[in-house]
Every structure is written in structure tokens, then in C-alpha cells.
Design an enzyme around this catalytic site. Structure first.
Site, PDB file in Angstrom:
ATOM      1  N   PRO A 198       0.655  -1.105   0.047  1.00 19.26           N
ATOM      2  CG  PRO A 198      -0.169  -1.017   2.181  1.00 19.26           C
ATOM      3  CD  PRO A 198       0.704  -1.756   1.381  1.00 19.26           C
ATOM      4  CG  ASP A 374       4.854  -1.144   3.053  1.00 20.85           C
ATOM      5  OD1 ASP A 374       3.629  -1.035   3.367  1.00 20.85           O
ATOM      6  OD2 ASP A 374       5.557  -2.252   3.017  1.00 20.85           O
ATOM      7  CG  HIS A 375      -0.062   3.893   4.836  1.00 21.85           C
ATOM      8  ND1 HIS A 375       0.037   4.292   6.162  1.00 21.85           N
ATOM      9  CD2 HIS A 375      -0.859   4.902   4.297  1.00 21.85           C
ATOM     10  CE1 HIS A 375      -0.651   5.198   6.534  1.00 21.85           C
ATOM     11  NE2 HIS A 375      -1.350   5.620   5.564  1.00 21.85           N
ATOM     12  NE  ARG A 376       2.497  -3.876   3.737  1.00 21.43           N
ATOM     13  CZ  ARG A 376       3.159  -4.923   2.895  1.00 21.43           C
ATOM     14  NH1 ARG A 376       2.463  -6.135   2.873  1.00 21.43           N
ATOM     15  NH2 ARG A 376       4.085  -4.604   1.992  1.00 21.43           N
ATOM     16  CB  VAL A 377       6.905   0.328   7.046  1.00 24.94           C
ATOM     17  CG1 VAL A 377       8.015   0.639   7.638  1.00 24.94           C
ATOM     18  CG2 VAL A 377       6.961  -1.117   6.422  1.00 24.94           C
TER      19      VAL A 377
END
Length: 402
Positions: A198, A374-377
Site C-alpha cells: 500500500p 509502504d503504509h504498513r511500515v
């Protein structure tokens, strides 16, 4: 104890590799880390270091053979220890030669005796030189008559019909160009990255006026050493310093967890000579390198990348990347994250632009930088602070050399 050498995974999406050349032969001594073989991946030919020390006891894969990642390709051990039971040596599968098609014999003409014609027609055909086998009979039962022969003789004397006018040239057809192995790898990697990662993006304008001036001074000082610092080298140095303060962007999201990397290996996107494709090899240990060290290492990396002489760690070990299209007169763009990394910085040209300083319009050397994350990070606020730190370092460039 014998060590089984396997086909390494040199790159996030590498699934197989080809043994191009063995640099050590059976019976030769090899040290750990010494080049053992040249391996061809989708994007480059890489020297594979030995994973053990001793004698090359057995080579299990012949040169020119492609095998999957993780498959045993050689055994290293002591000169007299028993070897594990392994499969026979794998050799490249030869391509069978195409079987030539069996020629079809031409049709055998019917014997002249089978032609039905009246005696007069036969005599007349012989006088006029008419082949009765080419004449269609109109008599009873298809029998050739005298009149049939005379018509055939007249047709033979008639001038051939004028050829039809040439057809207009057909419009050019579409050409299907097969993808190279490198382009196939890029397609797989970027598609997977956009589908599974993402992305979000943060951009900033950086005043490079002081950095450009300092670069000129540095290059004058380093001229005797044959070293030149580029804008990209300054970007690498700024990112390395910023990553030490913001280690989240030097991490990877894997298996639902963050994998924090202790070392900072910055990948630089390189467009290979001759439009061979794009690779992102790593400048290793950037946090421990000075600006001049980065300049020398960057030049060496680009040269070896074009010769296909990268190490496996350089080929697939980057923890953060920079993509620079400034040399192509590009103002700004957005880059795709190179899995499993968490971010990539895309930068365009440094060019003079009018900006407002202290209420006055002045011309400054400006650069647009866009961070893909990376929006998860990380989230937007973290990305803004990280990018702001890179901006501060470049706008106060003495911090890059102290």
C-alpha cells in the site's frame, strides 16, 4: 564437514539461476567468500561467493544449466571425507534439431493413353503441338473433339492477359516483440509491488543552492584524487544520515512483522547501457562511508553493474533506494517501492526557479523529491519528518562532510 552449495536467491523475486561459469574446478581449494561461480539471474551475471571452505569435491550442475533457487549445485569439504549422496550431475538439456519435412512427391501425370480423344483430334493435336492432357473434351463422355483441339491451339497463340494492377500496400502490421528476461523480471516485481504494497507519497521542494556550491568546492579539492562528487552522491549521504535517525524507513514488512535492518544499504537505480534494462544494486554500509567514499563506491558500482560483475549482496541487499531522473531533464516523478524495502526516494533535476525568500523573489537551485512509503511500515507524519530531515541536511550541506 562437507558443505552443500545451493543456488542462492539474489533478488526478491528470483526463482531460478543459470550457472554461467565455474571459477573453481573439482579438486581446487576455495576459501569462504572467494568467488566460486558466475550465476546469471534475470537481470545480471553475479559472482557467487563460496559458502564454505575447503576443497571443491563435487560440481553437481554443469555450466550453462538453469536450476531453481535452493537446488544443490556443488559440494565443498575436506579432501578425504565421505560425501553425501547426491544426484547425478545436471547438464543443460540440448534442444533437439528440427526434423526436416518429408518431401511430397509431385503428382504423376496420367498416361497419354488414358486421354479420350477421336483419332482426328489426336492427329490434329500432334500437328499443332497441343498436349491433349490439357484439353477439356466436349464430346460424348468428355471425349476430345477436333474443335476442342483447335480452340486449345488458338488459346495458346493468344497473348497472355495483362497482369492486374498492383494491390495497394497493406498497412504496417503490429509487431509482437518478446520481452527480455530482465523486462519480464521488472514486470513481475513492479506488478507485485503495486498489488501487495500500500503506497502513499510525500513530496517536498529542496533548495540545493548551497549544496551545488559546496559540491564545486569539494570536486576542486578532490580533483587530484580523480574523484568527483555528484548530486546523487550527496542525496545518498543525506539519506544515510537521515535513516540513522529514522530507522523505520530502513525496515521491511515481512510475515506481519517489521524487520529492522542494522546496516544501511542504499540502492541506486541504474539504467544499464544499451537499453538493457533497470537494476537497483546497493551501495553497502552507507552509514560508515564519507561523502568521498560514497562517490568512489557509486562510480565503481555503476561500472561493475554494466559489466555484470555485481556481488550477490549488492544485487539484492538494498534496504532503501533512490531513483534519480535528473540527468534526463525530469522535474519530478513517483517511484515504485522495490520489495521488500519500505520506501524509495524519487528525485528530478536541480534547476533554477524563482522562489520567495524574506519577502523577495529570488532565483534558487531547486529540486523536487518525492518519497514513496509502504503504509504498513510508516504513516504520513513519520514520512514528512523523515523527508524534512533529508531536506534540512541538503540545505545545510556542511552536515554531509563533517
Amino acid at each position: 564437514m562437507a558443505v552443500t552449495v545451493v543456488m542462492p536467491q539474489m533478488g526478491y523475486d528470483m526463482r531460478e539461476g543459470k550457472v554461467v561459469k565455474w571459477l573453481k574446478r573439482e579438486g581446487e581449494t576455495v576459501r569462504r567468500g572467494e568467488p566460486l561461480a558466475e550465476i546469471e539471474t534475470d537481470k545480471a551475471v553475479v559472482e557467487m561467493p563460496a559458502s564454505g571452505e575447503g576443497v571443491v569435491r563435487k560440481i553437481l550442475v554443469a555450466e550453462g544449466t538453469t536450476v531453481p533457487v535452493g537446488k544443490a549445485i556443488a559440494i565443498i569439504g575436506t579432501a578425504d571425507e565421505p560425501l553425501p549422496e547426491m544426484a547425478e550431475v545436471v547438464a543443460p538439456t540440448p534442444t533437439p534439431a528440427p526434423t526436416p519435412p518429408t518431401p511430397t512427391p509431385p503428382p504423376t501425370p496420367a498416361p497419354a493413353g488414358e486421354v479420350r480423344a477421336s483419332p482426328l483430334a489426336r492427329r490434329l493435336a500432334e500437328e499443332l503441338g497441343v498436349d491433349l492432357r490439357t484439353v477439356t473434351g466436349t464430346g460424348p463422355g468428355g471425349r476430345i473433339t477436333e474443335a476442342d483441339v483447335r480452340r486449345a491451339a488458338e488459346r495458346a497463340k493468344a497473348p497472355p492477359p495483362a497482369p492486374p494492377p498492383p494491390a495497394p500496400p497493406a498497412p504496417p502490421a503490429e509487431e509482437e516483440v518478446p520481452l527480455t528476461k530482465m523486462r519480464q523480471a521488472i514486470a513481475r516485481l513492479t506488478t507485485r509491488a503495486k498489488q501487495e504494497t500500500p503506497h502513499f507519497y510525500v513530496s517536498v521542494e529542496i533548495d540545493m543552492t548551497e549544496a551545488v556550491a559546496l559540491r564545486q568546492q569539494i570536486n576542486k579539492a578532490l580533483e587530484a584524487q580523480g574523484t568527483r562528487v555528484s548530486i546523487n552522491d550527496m542525496l545518498v549521504r543525506a539519506c544515510a544520515l537521515a535513516l540513522k535517525e529514522f530507522p523505520t524507513f530502513n525496515a521491511s514488512f515481512q510475515d506481519g512483522k517489521l524487520r529492522m535492518h542494522k546496516d544501511i544499504h542504499i540502492g541506486i537505480a541504474i539504467s544499464l547501457e544499451g537499453d538493457q534494462g533497470l537494476i537497483v544494486p546497493a551501495l553497502l554500509d552507507c552509514a560508515r562511508k564519507s561523502l568521498a567514499d560514497i562517490a568512489r563506491a557509486s562510480k565503481d558500482l555503476v561500472e561493475r553493474a554494466n559489466r555484470g560483475h555485481l556481488t550477490p549482496e549488492e544485487y539484492g541487499g538494498a534496504t532503501f533506494s533512490i531513483s534519480n531522473l535528473g540527468m534526463y531533464d525530469v522535474d519530478s516523478f513517483i517511484a515504485i517501492i522495490h520489495p521488500p524495502q519500505a520506501a524509495v526516494l524519487a528525485v528530478g533535476s536541480v534547476r533554477p526557479r524563482p522562489v520567495v525568500r524574506d519577502g523577495q523573489v529570488v532565483v534558487r537551485q531547486m529540486l523536487t523529491a518525492t518519497l514513496s512509503v509502504d503504509h504498513r511500515v510508516a504513516d504520513g507524519a513519520q514520512a514528512a519528518r523523515f523527508l524534512g530531515r533529508i531536506k534540512a541536511l541538503l540545505e545545510n550541506p556542511l552536515s554531509l562532510v563533517v
